[in-house]
Design a protein around this motif. Sequence first.
Motif, PDB file in Angstrom:
ATOM      1  N   GLY A   1     102.623  26.824  12.244  1.00  0.00           N
ATOM      2  CA  GLY A   1     101.508  27.261  13.055  1.00  0.00           C
ATOM      3  C   GLY A   1     101.878  28.446  13.915  1.00  0.00           C
ATOM      4  N   GLN A   2     100.883  29.026  14.583  1.00  0.00           N
ATOM      5  CA  GLN A   2     101.149  30.170  15.442  1.00  0.00           C
ATOM      6  C   GLN A   2     101.948  29.741  16.656  1.00  0.00           C
ATOM      7  N   GLN A   3     102.854  30.634  17.085  1.00  0.00           N
ATOM      8  CA  GLN A   3     103.659  30.371  18.262  1.00  0.00           C
ATOM      9  C   GLN A   3     103.694  31.596  19.144  1.00  0.00           C
ATOM     10  N   LEU A   4     103.825  31.354  20.438  1.00  0.00           N
ATOM     11  CA  LEU A   4     104.022  32.426  21.395  1.00  0.00           C
ATOM     12  C   LEU A   4     105.425  32.309  21.956  1.00  0.00           C
ATOM     13  N   ASN A   5     106.142  33.417  21.998  1.00  0.00           N
ATOM     14  CA  ASN A   5     107.458  33.453  22.609  1.00  0.00           C
ATOM     15  C   ASN A   5     107.307  34.030  24.007  1.00  0.00           C
ATOM     16  N   GLN A   6     107.580  33.223  25.007  1.00  0.00           N
ATOM     17  CA  GLN A   6     107.438  33.659  26.391  1.00  0.00           C
ATOM     18  C   GLN A   6     108.819  33.794  26.999  1.00  0.00           C
ATOM     19  N   SER A   7     109.058  34.909  27.687  1.00  0.00           N
ATOM     20  CA  SER A   7     110.358  35.114  28.319  1.00  0.00           C
ATOM     21  C   SER A   7     110.195  35.843  29.643  1.00  0.00           C
ATOM     22  N   PRO A   8     111.137  35.638  30.574  1.00  0.00           N
ATOM     23  CA  PRO A   8     112.253  34.710  30.450  1.00  0.00           C
ATOM     24  C   PRO A   8     111.792  33.277  30.650  1.00  0.00           C
ATOM     25  N   GLN A   9     112.653  32.326  30.343  1.00  0.00           N
ATOM     26  CA  GLN A   9     112.327  30.913  30.517  1.00  0.00           C
ATOM     27  C   GLN A   9     112.276  30.564  31.996  1.00  0.00           C
ATOM     28  N   SER A  10     113.174  31.172  32.792  1.00  0.00           N
ATOM     29  CA  SER A  10     113.182  30.930  34.228  1.00  0.00           C
ATOM     30  C   SER A  10     113.720  32.160  34.951  1.00  0.00           C
ATOM     31  N   MET A  11     113.328  32.267  36.225  1.00  0.00           N
ATOM     32  CA  MET A  11     113.769  33.385  37.054  1.00  0.00           C
ATOM     33  C   MET A  11     114.010  32.874  38.469  1.00  0.00           C
ATOM     34  N   PHE A  12     115.080  33.367  39.079  1.00  0.00           N
ATOM     35  CA  PHE A  12     115.379  33.028  40.471  1.00  0.00           C
ATOM     36  C   PHE A  12     115.563  34.356  41.186  1.00  0.00           C
ATOM     37  N   ILE A  13     114.618  34.692  42.070  1.00  0.00           N
ATOM     38  CA  ILE A  13     114.636  36.020  42.673  1.00  0.00           C
ATOM     39  C   ILE A  13     114.576  35.928  44.188  1.00  0.00           C
ATOM     40  N   GLN A  14     114.844  37.066  44.816  1.00  0.00           N
ATOM     41  CA  GLN A  14     114.758  37.173  46.270  1.00  0.00           C
ATOM     42  C   GLN A  14     113.330  37.560  46.649  1.00  0.00           C
ATOM     43  N   GLU A  15     112.865  37.002  47.752  1.00  0.00           N
ATOM     44  CA  GLU A  15     111.548  37.385  48.266  1.00  0.00           C
ATOM     45  C   GLU A  15     111.469  38.905  48.402  1.00  0.00           C
ATOM     46  N   GLY A  16     110.337  39.468  47.995  1.00  0.00           N
ATOM     47  CA  GLY A  16     110.145  40.909  48.083  1.00  0.00           C
ATOM     48  C   GLY A  16     110.424  41.638  46.781  1.00  0.00           C
ATOM     49  N   GLU A  17     111.128  40.981  45.859  1.00  0.00           N
ATOM     50  CA  GLU A  17     111.429  41.615  44.571  1.00  0.00           C
ATOM     51  C   GLU A  17     110.208  41.582  43.654  1.00  0.00           C
ATOM     52  N   ASP A  18     110.194  42.495  42.699  1.00  0.00           N
ATOM     53  CA  ASP A  18     109.152  42.490  41.681  1.00  0.00           C
ATOM     54  C   ASP A  18     109.596  41.615  40.507  1.00  0.00           C
ATOM     55  N   VAL A  19     108.604  41.057  39.792  1.00  0.00           N
ATOM     56  CA  VAL A  19     108.867  40.132  38.695  1.00  0.00           C
ATOM     57  C   VAL A  19     108.116  40.606  37.463  1.00  0.00           C
ATOM     58  N   SER A  20     108.734  40.457  36.304  1.00  0.00           N
ATOM     59  CA  SER A  20     108.052  40.777  35.061  1.00  0.00           C
ATOM     60  C   SER A  20     108.340  39.707  34.019  1.00  0.00           C
ATOM     61  N   MET A  21     107.306  39.248  33.332  1.00  0.00           N
ATOM     62  CA  MET A  21     107.456  38.278  32.252  1.00  0.00           C
ATOM     63  C   MET A  21     106.546  38.693  31.118  1.00  0.00           C
ATOM     64  N   ASN A  22     106.868  38.254  29.896  1.00  0.00           N
ATOM     65  CA  ASN A  22     106.046  38.684  28.767  1.00  0.00           C
ATOM     66  C   ASN A  22     105.941  37.622  27.699  1.00  0.00           C
ATOM     67  N   CYS A  23     104.962  37.813  26.852  1.00  0.00           N
ATOM     68  CA  CYS A  23     104.728  36.930  25.712  1.00  0.00           C
ATOM     69  C   CYS A  23     104.550  37.768  24.468  1.00  0.00           C
ATOM     70  N   THR A  24     105.134  37.307  23.374  1.00  0.00           N
ATOM     71  CA  THR A  24     104.966  37.996  22.102  1.00  0.00           C
ATOM     72  C   THR A  24     104.565  36.999  21.023  1.00  0.00           C
ATOM     73  N   SER A  25     103.836  37.519  20.048  1.00  0.00           N
ATOM     74  CA  SER A  25     103.349  36.698  18.952  1.00  0.00           C
ATOM     75  C   SER A  25     103.652  37.398  17.633  1.00  0.00           C
ATOM     76  N   SER A  26     103.798  36.616  16.573  1.00  0.00           N
ATOM     77  CA  SER A  26     104.022  37.206  15.252  1.00  0.00           C
ATOM     78  C   SER A  26     102.706  37.644  14.617  1.00  0.00           C
ATOM     79  N   SER A  27     101.588  37.223  15.180  1.00  0.00           N
ATOM     80  CA  SER A  27     100.277  37.594  14.650  1.00  0.00           C
ATOM     81  C   SER A  27      99.403  38.112  15.789  1.00  0.00           C
ATOM     82  N   ILE A  28      98.297  38.758  15.443  1.00  0.00           N
ATOM     83  CA  ILE A  28      97.463  39.388  16.475  1.00  0.00           C
ATOM     84  C   ILE A  28      96.587  38.369  17.175  1.00  0.00           C
ATOM     85  N   PHE A  29      96.352  38.648  18.449  1.00  0.00           N
ATOM     86  CA  PHE A  29      95.460  37.832  19.266  1.00  0.00           C
ATOM     87  C   PHE A  29      94.299  38.685  19.752  1.00  0.00           C
ATOM     88  N   ASN A  30      93.150  38.072  20.040  1.00  0.00           N
ATOM     89  CA  ASN A  30      92.040  38.839  20.590  1.00  0.00           C
ATOM     90  C   ASN A  30      91.734  38.476  22.027  1.00  0.00           C
TER      91      ASN A  30
END
Lengths: 114, 113
Positions: free
Chosen positions: B1-30
């Motif tokens: 079945g379709q799966q989404l890969n989300q990363s990172p799995q976890s993040m530990f950051i300092q207050e005030g820092e910027d955060v970025s996370m993403n998801c990728t798929s092997s097929s297109i989404f709408n």
Amino acid sequence: DTEVTQTPKHLVMGMTNKKSLKCEQHMGHRAMYWYKQKAKKPPELMFVYSYEKLSINESVPSRFSPECPNSSLLNLHLHALQPEDSALYLCASSQRGSGADTQYFGPGTRLTVL
Amino acid sequence: GQQLNQSPQSMFIQEGEDVSMNCTSSSIFNTWLWYKQDPGEGPVLLIALYKAGELTSNGRLTAQFGITRKDSFLNISASIPSDVGIYFCAGRAPSGNTGKLIFGQGTTLQVKP
């Protein structure tokens, strides 16, 4: 208003009990969903009702029985559950259940089966 | 079945820092949706994306629907302690005309004051 309400908040039941979870929305949405969620995992779809008709059953065991009395209400009847059924049960709703549709979740019912 | 890969799995950051996370798929989404979940609560919708290339902001949050329709990212700027929680991406495939969403595995965010 994007509120979905669920009752009860917490439920503890024995394996021989019969209980029901309730979900309500007043956003005029015509699709409603039941999800099961284990700790630190994503929600897993169980059932979808679209226009008060069951449109998806994700091969859920018959000890879970959904009911949609009207377009605002969704119930999940529980009978003879197993300890591994303990989880957070989430209800969601969306406008149509198709196309570019956004699902809004309720706060969930934390179920513990002893 | 379709799966989404989300990363990172976890993040530990300092207050005030910027955060970025993403998801990728092997097929297109709408459709791409981003949710945040606090312990013991239901997921709360943060941002919804419906068109390839769409860039949408909600306060300190910004999300984009990738041009290839196979990915999406969520950025949080100037993180604060209440940003703590699990962030889930969710998508719907074009053939999924049933309302069924595919969820990523989640990104757990911890913020140190």
